[in-house]
Design a protein around this motif. Structure first.
Motif, PDB file in Angstrom:
ATOM      1  N   GLU A 175       0.821  -1.210   0.000  1.00  0.00           N
ATOM      2  CA  GLU A 175       0.000   0.000   0.000  1.00  0.00           C
ATOM      3  C   GLU A 175       0.856   1.262   0.000  1.00  0.00           C
ATOM      4  O   GLU A 175       0.477   2.284  -0.564  1.00  0.00           O
ATOM      5  N   SER A 176       2.035   1.172   0.614  1.00  0.00           N
ATOM      6  CA  SER A 176       2.921   2.348   0.620  1.00  0.00           C
ATOM      7  C   SER A 176       3.917   2.324  -0.541  1.00  0.00           C
ATOM      8  O   SER A 176       4.755   3.217  -0.640  1.00  0.00           O
ATOM      9  N   PHE A 177       3.813   1.338  -1.410  1.00  0.00           N
ATOM     10  CA  PHE A 177       4.799   1.203  -2.501  1.00  0.00           C
ATOM     11  C   PHE A 177       4.629   2.347  -3.496  1.00  0.00           C
ATOM     12  O   PHE A 177       3.639   2.408  -4.224  1.00  0.00           O
ATOM     13  N   ASP A 178       5.592   3.225  -3.504  1.00  0.00           N
ATOM     14  CA  ASP A 178       5.510   4.486  -4.259  1.00  0.00           C
ATOM     15  C   ASP A 178       6.753   4.538  -5.141  1.00  0.00           C
ATOM     16  O   ASP A 178       7.814   4.972  -4.714  1.00  0.00           O
ATOM     17  N   GLN A 179       6.591   4.059  -6.353  1.00  0.00           N
ATOM     18  CA  GLN A 179       7.782   3.858  -7.194  1.00  0.00           C
ATOM     19  C   GLN A 179       7.867   4.902  -8.309  1.00  0.00           C
ATOM     20  O   GLN A 179       6.848   5.458  -8.733  1.00  0.00           O
ATOM     21  N   PRO A 180       9.083   5.183  -8.752  1.00  0.00           N
ATOM     22  CA  PRO A 180       9.320   6.324  -9.646  1.00  0.00           C
ATOM     23  C   PRO A 180       9.015   6.059 -11.117  1.00  0.00           C
ATOM     24  O   PRO A 180       8.956   6.996 -11.895  1.00  0.00           O
ATOM     25  N   LEU A 181       8.838   4.787 -11.514  1.00  0.00           N
ATOM     26  CA  LEU A 181       8.523   4.494 -12.914  1.00  0.00           C
ATOM     27  C   LEU A 181       7.041   4.148 -13.006  1.00  0.00           C
ATOM     28  O   LEU A 181       6.637   3.118 -13.553  1.00  0.00           O
ATOM     29  N   ALA A 182       6.267   5.051 -12.456  1.00  0.00           N
ATOM     30  CA  ALA A 182       4.827   4.858 -12.353  1.00  0.00           C
ATOM     31  C   ALA A 182       4.178   5.191 -13.692  1.00  0.00           C
ATOM     32  O   ALA A 182       3.525   6.217 -13.852  1.00  0.00           O
TER      33      ALA A 182
END
Lengths: 388, 388
Positions: A239-246
């Motif tokens: 749920e907190s996975f906030d990745q830069p290649l979104a």
């Protein structure tokens, strides 16, 4: 008993001997590079041609909703049991390098207020290159630490630790449970690089409470040259996975074409762009060979192949310089140091023994329990003695 | 002359009519989604099976030095003439989303002291998602501006501008020369997204002094579902090209396995991880159909197909709501707005007319000059009238 008789006895008793026939391998060649590029299962060529003709040509754009769009998650679920992951935590996408970037940035974002990333000092190079780039962008210092010293090096400044499960040069297997526990004790998250362990060892990500992992499918999984990599994100971090290649493929509703990004549910948010279907379905086909494999049997054969390799070295090349652990803290490869490794490996290739070399002086012999034979191990060591 | 007679005359006079036979297309289907997923050239299935059997199975690891490792640059050189690029500026790697990330970060790093990125307000969503992520990491504001207002919006704070060459919804073609000149006049760099123009229009990157571009190979280039994308970096920007996905495949000497990253020469530094060979060589095979194509002839047919589509609409569905420009400032698609576009497109699919729909209300009909026939255009509009 001669070594040849020993090899024959071991091959005769090999519970995985029948798997060899499932692979398309030149019988003239002894292949020891399955830790770099796995051999093709025989059915992959035809399956891929069928995908092109029937799914791409026949169904055209309709195939995207007939199974292509969800293939990254579906194929991820086939890898999950090989890494000890319960459903919903593995997705196939992009390359190892790209996936490491996603996961490292997400890992440090999820653990704010800490200023450093620790890096396995002997890492495969791309992991270090990626960690350096992540540090530049997020402001984290990147510190290289020998794996044995990682538990003590982790501290209150450590946001994340990136470590290889099996060292690509020596073949040493690191203790996933102990290292993960030490990293957690310091309040940091761990990212395991499984490139040299998946398909060799029964990896136990859930059991060891690993946070994140990335792995390769073109080595022991035989997915094909440059086949897409996989990402594991433990359920508790999703749920907190906030990745830069979104990119759009990780969006909650990609075909709504919304201007703003909303991360998809669960592991899907680790996706970036349009999935590479031909490579992904080649991998899907290649994974069929795992359906009836007991990982304990696989591991036992991999270790036995290594033990026999060492035994042949002791008999034929006593005193050989072997950086690979003689005890079983190793993956499925044996490395041998020789003065002119590049030339020696080229000469082995001429003799039909295909391993590889890593600078400056290491010959690597990968042992793929699904197709490597004990007789081939003896052939490799015999050829090596002839060149010594 | 009836519309059917007109279509027959146009098909009879079509200089590209013979190309259709090079594609594997169900004759029962009229395919209008080549702007989303190009149709497979007939020889791709067999070629890919040969790659698996001969290069992967037969040569195994040796194929990496027999042509695999350099395939990203080699296939890039085959795309270069289609985008008006002199040699050494195009490489095939990763997805469009991932490549946009590389190029946007590199573009703003090469233009320091400016705080914003301008974004085509009507962009395909992934470009906006990626730009947002880049802004988060580099500290740049991301401002959405309608393309017509971009030249005036560029200012001394603008580091880079990201714009789509052809709008994916309306099919409008933007003026690459004028916009690039305006961006340059403001001291900014431009990144063109060529996804909907490559293989449709004779793109002229060098002539217009474009800085960077990214494009897709699975639409008009027919590279296969999710085939890898390409990156263009103008020669003058290559030495300063400093991208964040600097994995081992972009290293100056990847197999030296150095701990520190040294960027490769030229366009190679736009590579990230291990190249995805099966998809890349499927694309390589698919590109064969372009060897004898004159891009002026291609463009003329694409426009003529669109003109005939509009003519059929005028005759059969007068007053249809068409957001695509009637003049020739468009790519190779015609879009039609209808109240219930998703259901209408589903009904067209049932009639064997395969286009797609984009929210909220747009039917898209891609026109691929290598295989689309005028008679199929009439069939599409006829079917659309039946549903109206």
């Amino acid at each position: 008993m001669t070594l040849a008789e020993e090899a024959a006895a071991l091959d005769a008793a090999d519970p995985l001997a029948a798997k060899r026939a499932e692979f398309d391998l030149d019988p003239a060649v002894a292949y020891f590079d399955g830790n770099s590029l796995g051999a093709p299962p025989r059915h992959v060529a035809q399956r891929l041609a069928d995908v092109v003709r029937e799914q791409w040509g026949g169904r055209l754009i309709r195939s995207w909703t007939d199974g292509w769009w969800d293939a990254p998650e579906r194929v991820g679920e086939r890898i999950a049991p090989l890494v000890g992951a319960a459903p919903g935590q593995v997705v196939v996408a992009d390359s190892t390098s790209v996936d490491l970037f996603k996961v490292l940035v997400a890992a440090v974002r999820a653990n704010p207020g800490r200023g450093e990333i620790l890096l396995d000092a002997a890492t495969f190079p791309t992991d270090g290159y990626v960690a350096t780039q992540v540090g530049r962008l997020t402001g984290h210092a990147v510190r290289r630490v020998p794996v044995a010293e990682l538990p003590a090096a982790c501290g209150e400044e450590t946001a994340a630790v990136l470590v290889n499960h099996v060292d690509y040069v020596s073949g040493r297997l690191h203790d996933m449970g102990a290292i993960t526990a030490a990293v957690h004790a310091a309040g940091a998250a761990v990212v395991w690089d499984l490139c040299h362990s998946v398909g060799a060892i029964a990896v136990r990500l859930d059991e060891h409470e690993v946070d994140y992992a990335v792995g390769c499918t073109y080595k022991f999984l035989n997915g094909g040259p440059g086949a897409p990599a996989f990402v594991y994100v433990a359920s508790r971090w999703q749920e907190s996975f906030d990745q830069p290649l979104a990119g759009w493929a990780g969006h909650a509703d990609p075909f709504a074409m919304e201007a703003g990004y909303r991360a998809g549910a669960g592991i899907s948010r680790a996706r970036a762009g349009t999935p590479d279907i031909l490579s992904l379905l080649a991998l899907d086909a290649a994974l069929d060979v795992w359906d009836d494999v007991d990982l304990a049997v696989l591991r036992a054969k991999g270790l036995a192949l290594g033990d026999f390799f060492l035994h042949c070295l002791d008999e034929l090349l006593p005193g050989a310089d072997v950086p690979t652990p003689r005890d079983h803290a190793r993956g499925h490869q044996i490395s041998v140091r020789v003065p002119d490794a590049q030339r020696t490996m080229a000469a082995l290739h001429e003799r039909g023994v295909l391993g590889d070399f890593r600078p400056p002086d290491v010959l690597r012999f990968g042992l793929a329990p699904l197709y490597t034979r004990y007789a081939e191990v003896l052939r490799a060591v015999t050829a090596l003695r002839e060149l010594s």
